[in-house]
Design an enzyme around this catalytic site. Sequence first.
Site, PDB file in Angstrom:
ATOM      1  N   ARG A  23       0.828  -1.226   0.000  1.00  0.00           N
ATOM      2  CA  ARG A  23       0.000   0.000   0.000  1.00  0.00           C
ATOM      3  C   ARG A  23       0.852   1.262   0.000  1.00  0.00           C
ATOM      4  NH1 ARG A  23      -2.840  -1.190   5.529  1.00  0.00           N
ATOM      5  NH2 ARG A  23      -0.650  -1.762   5.863  1.00  0.00           N
ATOM      6  N   ASP A  48       4.190  22.958  17.077  1.00  0.00           N
ATOM      7  CA  ASP A  48       4.562  22.355  15.795  1.00  0.00           C
ATOM      8  C   ASP A  48       4.602  23.461  14.750  1.00  0.00           C
ATOM      9  OD1 ASP A  48       2.730  19.170  16.030  1.00  0.00           O
ATOM     10  OD2 ASP A  48       4.670  19.813  16.848  1.00  0.00           O
ATOM     11  N   ASN A  49       5.637  23.461  13.923  1.00  0.00           N
ATOM     12  CA  ASN A  49       5.770  24.457  12.848  1.00  0.00           C
ATOM     13  C   ASN A  49       5.851  23.746  11.500  1.00  0.00           C
ATOM     14  OD1 ASN A  49       5.914  26.497  14.775  1.00  0.00           O
ATOM     15  ND2 ASN A  49       8.148  26.485  14.825  1.00  0.00           N
ATOM     16  N   HIS A  62      18.521  31.112  13.004  1.00  0.00           N
ATOM     17  CA  HIS A  62      17.715  31.764  14.044  1.00  0.00           C
ATOM     18  C   HIS A  62      17.854  31.052  15.378  1.00  0.00           C
ATOM     19  CE1 HIS A  62      14.898  32.943  10.479  1.00  0.00           C
ATOM     20  NE2 HIS A  62      15.966  33.715  10.538  1.00  0.00           N
ATOM     21  N   LYS A  72      14.575  21.870  18.862  1.00  0.00           N
ATOM     22  CA  LYS A  72      13.789  21.606  17.650  1.00  0.00           C
ATOM     23  C   LYS A  72      14.026  20.191  17.152  1.00  0.00           C
ATOM     24  CE  LYS A  72      14.205  26.468  16.544  1.00  0.00           C
ATOM     25  NZ  LYS A  72      15.037  27.482  15.874  1.00  0.00           N
ATOM     26  N   HIS A 119      19.653  27.706  14.306  1.00  0.00           N
ATOM     27  CA  HIS A 119      19.153  26.726  13.315  1.00  0.00           C
ATOM     28  C   HIS A 119      18.800  27.426  12.016  1.00  0.00           C
ATOM     29  CE1 HIS A 119      15.707  24.390  11.493  1.00  0.00           C
ATOM     30  NE2 HIS A 119      16.756  23.612  11.321  1.00  0.00           N
ATOM     31  N   LYS A 168      15.554  40.351   6.376  1.00  0.00           N
ATOM     32  CA  LYS A 168      15.958  40.267   7.798  1.00  0.00           C
ATOM     33  C   LYS A 168      17.130  39.305   7.969  1.00  0.00           C
ATOM     34  CE  LYS A 168      13.119  36.323   8.958  1.00  0.00           C
ATOM     35  NZ  LYS A 168      12.644  35.516  10.073  1.00  0.00           N
ATOM     36  N   ASP A 169      17.158  38.233   7.170  1.00  0.00           N
ATOM     37  CA  ASP A 169      18.240  37.254   7.314  1.00  0.00           C
ATOM     38  C   ASP A 169      19.509  37.713   6.598  1.00  0.00           C
ATOM     39  OD1 ASP A 169      16.035  34.347   7.355  1.00  0.00           O
ATOM     40  OD2 ASP A 169      16.884  35.557   8.990  1.00  0.00           O
TER      41      ASP A 169
HETATM   42  C1  LIG Z   1       8.861  31.256  13.823  1.00  0.00           C
HETATM   43  C2  LIG Z   1       7.446  31.734  13.874  1.00  0.00           C
HETATM   44  C3  LIG Z   1       6.980  32.739  13.039  1.00  0.00           C
HETATM   45  N1  LIG Z   1       5.676  33.157  13.112  1.00  0.00           N
HETATM   46  C4  LIG Z   1       5.225  34.180  12.169  1.00  0.00           C
HETATM   47  C5  LIG Z   1       6.052  35.452  12.156  1.00  0.00           C
HETATM   48  C6  LIG Z   1       6.005  35.898  10.720  1.00  0.00           C
HETATM   49  O1  LIG Z   1       4.845  36.679  10.494  1.00  0.00           O
HETATM   50  C7  LIG Z   1       5.852  34.598   9.919  1.00  0.00           C
HETATM   51  C8  LIG Z   1       7.143  34.120   9.305  1.00  0.00           C
HETATM   52  O2  LIG Z   1       8.098  34.070  10.348  1.00  0.00           O
HETATM   53  P1  LIG Z   1       9.658  33.974  10.012  1.00  0.00           P
HETATM   54  O3  LIG Z   1       9.976  34.823   8.829  1.00  0.00           O
HETATM   55  O4  LIG Z   1      10.391  34.238  11.300  1.00  0.00           O
HETATM   56  O5  LIG Z   1       9.799  32.423   9.608  1.00  0.00           O
HETATM   57  P2  LIG Z   1      11.201  31.666   9.404  1.00  0.00           P
HETATM   58  O6  LIG Z   1      12.179  32.554   8.727  1.00  0.00           O
HETATM   59  O7  LIG Z   1      10.871  30.366   8.796  1.00  0.00           O
HETATM   60  O8  LIG Z   1      11.689  31.431  10.894  1.00  0.00           O
HETATM   61  C9  LIG Z   1      12.075  30.156  11.373  1.00  0.00           C
HETATM   62  O9  LIG Z   1      13.270  29.835  10.718  1.00  0.00           O
HETATM   63  C10 LIG Z   1      14.162  28.939  11.334  1.00  0.00           C
HETATM   64  C11 LIG Z   1      14.456  27.813  10.368  1.00  0.00           C
HETATM   65  C12 LIG Z   1      13.816  28.418  12.671  1.00  0.00           C
HETATM   66  O10 LIG Z   1      14.394  27.436  13.138  1.00  0.00           O
HETATM   67  C13 LIG Z   1      12.813  29.116  13.500  1.00  0.00           C
HETATM   68  O11 LIG Z   1      11.791  28.212  13.885  1.00  0.00           O
HETATM   69  C14 LIG Z   1      12.182  30.289  12.874  1.00  0.00           C
HETATM   70  O12 LIG Z   1      12.952  31.432  13.194  1.00  0.00           O
HETATM   71  O13 LIG Z   1       5.373  33.625  10.855  1.00  0.00           O
HETATM   72  C15 LIG Z   1       4.783  32.613  14.008  1.00  0.00           C
HETATM   73  O14 LIG Z   1       3.607  33.013  14.052  1.00  0.00           O
HETATM   74  N2  LIG Z   1       5.229  31.625  14.858  1.00  0.00           N
HETATM   75  C16 LIG Z   1       6.520  31.171  14.822  1.00  0.00           C
HETATM   76  O15 LIG Z   1       6.877  30.244  15.601  1.00  0.00           O
END
Ligand SMILES: Cc1cn([C@H]2C[C@H](O)[C@@H](COP(=O)(O)OP(=O)(O)O[C@H]3O[C@H](C)C(=O)[C@H](O)[C@H]3O)O2)c(=O)[nH]c1=O
Length: 180
Positions: A23, A48-49, A62, A72, A119, A168-169
């Site tokens: 399956r 959970d993300n 980050h 994580k 990370h 930002k990054d």
């Molecule tokens: C991280 C996070 C973000 N947000 C909101 C904030 C922003 O409006 C949107 C995108 O967030 P951001 O640009 O910070 O997402 P990433 O760049 O993927 O951030 C992550 O990237 C690296 C790989 C990581 O390990 C972290 O979990 C985290 O920093 O989601 C949320 O609502 N909850 C959350 O836990």
Amino acid sequence: MRITDTRLPDVKLIEPDVFHDERGFFLESFNQARFDALVGQSVQFVQDNHSHSRRGVVRGLHYQLAPRAQGKLIRVLQGTIFDVAVDIRHDSPTFGLWSGTELTADSQQQIWIPPGFAHGFMVLSESADVFYKTTDYWCRDLERGLRWNDPKIGIAWPGGVVPVLAEKDRANPGLDALVR
Ligand SMILES: Cc1cn([C@H]2C[C@H](O)[C@@H](COP(=O)(O)OP(=O)(O)O[C@H]3O[C@H](C)C(=O)[C@H](O)[C@H]3O)O2)c(=O)[nH]c1=O
């Protein structure tokens, strides 16, 4: 389920048992008792993300400052990423060192990164869906960034993709500026 070391002693590669039949396949993507036994401590996840990114995207590096540092547990649901952890624990013998692992949906492998590490990942496939559990809630005020290509860290990111970063990054500070 198996656990193996990476270049950083506290960052672990976890390989769940995958049960294939005519399956398709089945696996336990997370089992609290087995996970705790593998890592040797009781770990509580609270969030959970899931992020979806196109080829070349680099999210990170980050981390969150104490007391909201996040551990994580990362897996890939679709595609392939190069997943990186950098030890940012000032008292650690491996401070500033990095570990990188190619994670694919096909392998079902996972990476456990305890609190105390920055990370990030780079997407190597056309797109990637990354799913990860965190040991603390997101806290925007305590979230910090570390420069992905800081020569003082020297991460050997895979070639062959054009890196795509959020503004930002692109502006993240290097290791020397790390907030103590
Ligand atoms: C991280 C996070 C973000 N947000 C909101 C904030 C922003 O409006 C949107 C995108 O967030 P951001 O640009 O910070 O997402 P990433 O760049 O993927 O951030 C992550 O990237 C690296 C790989 C990581 O390990 C972290 O979990 C985290 O920093 O989601 C949320 O609502 N909850 C959350 O836990």
